[in-house]
Design an enzyme around this catalytic site. Structure first.
Site, PDB file in Angstrom:
ATOM      1  N   CYS A 115      35.437  46.659  42.021  1.00  0.00           N
ATOM      2  CA  CYS A 115      36.809  46.644  41.235  1.00  0.00           C
ATOM      3  C   CYS A 115      37.761  47.405  41.794  1.00  0.00           C
ATOM      4  CB  CYS A 115      36.355  46.557  39.611  1.00  0.00           C
ATOM      5  SG  CYS A 115      37.813  46.415  38.572  1.00  0.00           S
TER       6      CYS A 115
ATOM      7  N   CYS B  40      44.439  42.116  39.354  1.00  0.00           N
ATOM      8  CA  CYS B  40      43.177  42.382  39.918  1.00  0.00           C
ATOM      9  C   CYS B  40      43.268  43.125  41.209  1.00  0.00           C
ATOM     10  CB  CYS B  40      42.342  40.916  40.340  1.00  0.00           C
ATOM     11  SG  CYS B  40      40.932  41.197  41.106  1.00  0.00           S
TER      12      CYS B  40
HETATM   13  N1  LIG Z   1      35.515  40.143  38.535  1.00  0.00           N
HETATM   14  C1  LIG Z   1      35.521  40.623  40.096  1.00  0.00           C
HETATM   15  C2  LIG Z   1      35.313  42.034  39.983  1.00  0.00           C
HETATM   16  C3  LIG Z   1      36.378  42.819  39.332  1.00  0.00           C
HETATM   17  C4  LIG Z   1      37.773  42.856  40.250  1.00  0.00           C
HETATM   18  C5  LIG Z   1      38.655  43.774  39.723  1.00  0.00           C
HETATM   19  N2  LIG Z   1      39.373  43.222  38.381  1.00  0.00           N
HETATM   20  C6  LIG Z   1      39.596  44.166  40.686  1.00  0.00           C
HETATM   21  O1  LIG Z   1      40.571  44.952  40.187  1.00  0.00           O
HETATM   22  O2  LIG Z   1      39.326  44.168  41.818  1.00  0.00           O
HETATM   23  C7  LIG Z   1      34.136  40.047  40.532  1.00  0.00           C
HETATM   24  O3  LIG Z   1      33.229  39.939  39.781  1.00  0.00           O
HETATM   25  O4  LIG Z   1      34.326  39.806  41.703  1.00  0.00           O
END
Ligand SMILES: N[C@@H](CCC[C@H](N)C(=O)O)C(=O)O
Length: 258
Positions: A74, A197
């Protein structure tokens, strides 16, 4: 049992932070993580992150999605964890830490955290979309009606239809300027649109460069939660020295009776 927690956000992607250097947190309790992340019955967050000791670096990052399961890297969470590590005195102005995808370095620049991401060797470009792994898997798709798009509906359709159970995060993109793109992301494990994200905008910047939609190796990404920047070096093997830059802020802290 009393649990001291901290709440952080990085461009609106929000996380519960727990200092687990004493290893007292029940790491396999999916229901507990779900409950803590629940916006009605808990603290509320897109994910939960444990800061743990690591033999070779400043600390270790253990990341859970809001669904209670540990997941891949993340980017926004990594930036927030660096700010948290500073808050609790584990680091001062720079950090080196271990995450699920390997070693990350980070530093503070004014009020922003700059996080080094793992190199990316492969961007797969298909008709209308790209797929790449920036620590987490990402589908990147240019779209005209970005503002009015139902990201939850379209994201979950692609996430389950195209990528099956393990799935992918789904990013919808609109070019604003040569070096600026607007992005909305559907996150697996949250199973909804999040305000931003970090691994997602990293994937967008690399995919846009790879497909020739930008010639810049410093790209701005406008998300519903605010602006991020991705910097990188491109060579014949792929992309390296990838950096994700943006704000990471403490929102509040508290103690939970479990
Ligand atoms: N939900 C994603 C992992 C988290 C990504 C995140 N919020 C970021 O900032 O990169 C997954 O399970 O692939």
């Amino acid at each position: 049992m009393k649990l001291q927690f901290y709440k952080y956000q990085g461009t609106g992607n929000d996380f519960i932070m727990i200092d687990n250097r004493d290893m007292l947190f029940s790491k396999n309790d999916t229901k507990l993580v779900q409950r803590l992340c629940d916006r009605k019955f808990g603290i509320g967050a897109d994910g939960l992150i444990l800061l743990e000791n690591d033999d070779d670096t400043d600390f270790k990052m253990v990341y859970y999605n809001a669904d209670g399961n540990q997941s891949t890297m993340c980017g926004n969470g990594g930036r927030c964890l660096v700010a948290f590590a500073k808050e609790i005195g584990v680091i001062s102005d720079r950090a080196e830490f271990m995450a699920v995808d390997g070693l990350h370095r980070a530093e503070f620049q004014n009020d922003e955290v700059v996080l080094e991401m793992q190199p990316v060797d492969l961007v797969e470009n298909f008709e209308g979309y790209s797929y790449l792994d920036t620590g987490s898997p990402h589908h990147v798709q240019l779209i005209d009606n970005l503002e009015s798009l139902d990201v939850k509906q379209e994201g979950s359709r692609l996430r389950y239809g195209k990528y099956g159970k393990a799935g992918s995060n789904i990013n919808f993109v609109k070019k604003l300027k040569d070096d600026l793109f607007a992005v909305r992301t559907y996150e697996r494990g949250v199973e909804d649109e999040t305000l931003s994200c970090g691994t997602g905008v990293t994937a967008v910047a690399l995919a846009m460069y790879d497909r020739g939609y930008t010639k810049n190796s410093a790209v701005g990404l406008e998300t519903p939660g605010g602006r991020l920047e991705v910097l990188f070096e491109a060579n014949d093997k792929g992309y390296k020295n990838i950096k994700l830059k943006g704000k990471a802020e403490k929102v509040f802290e508290g103690i939970l009776e479990l």
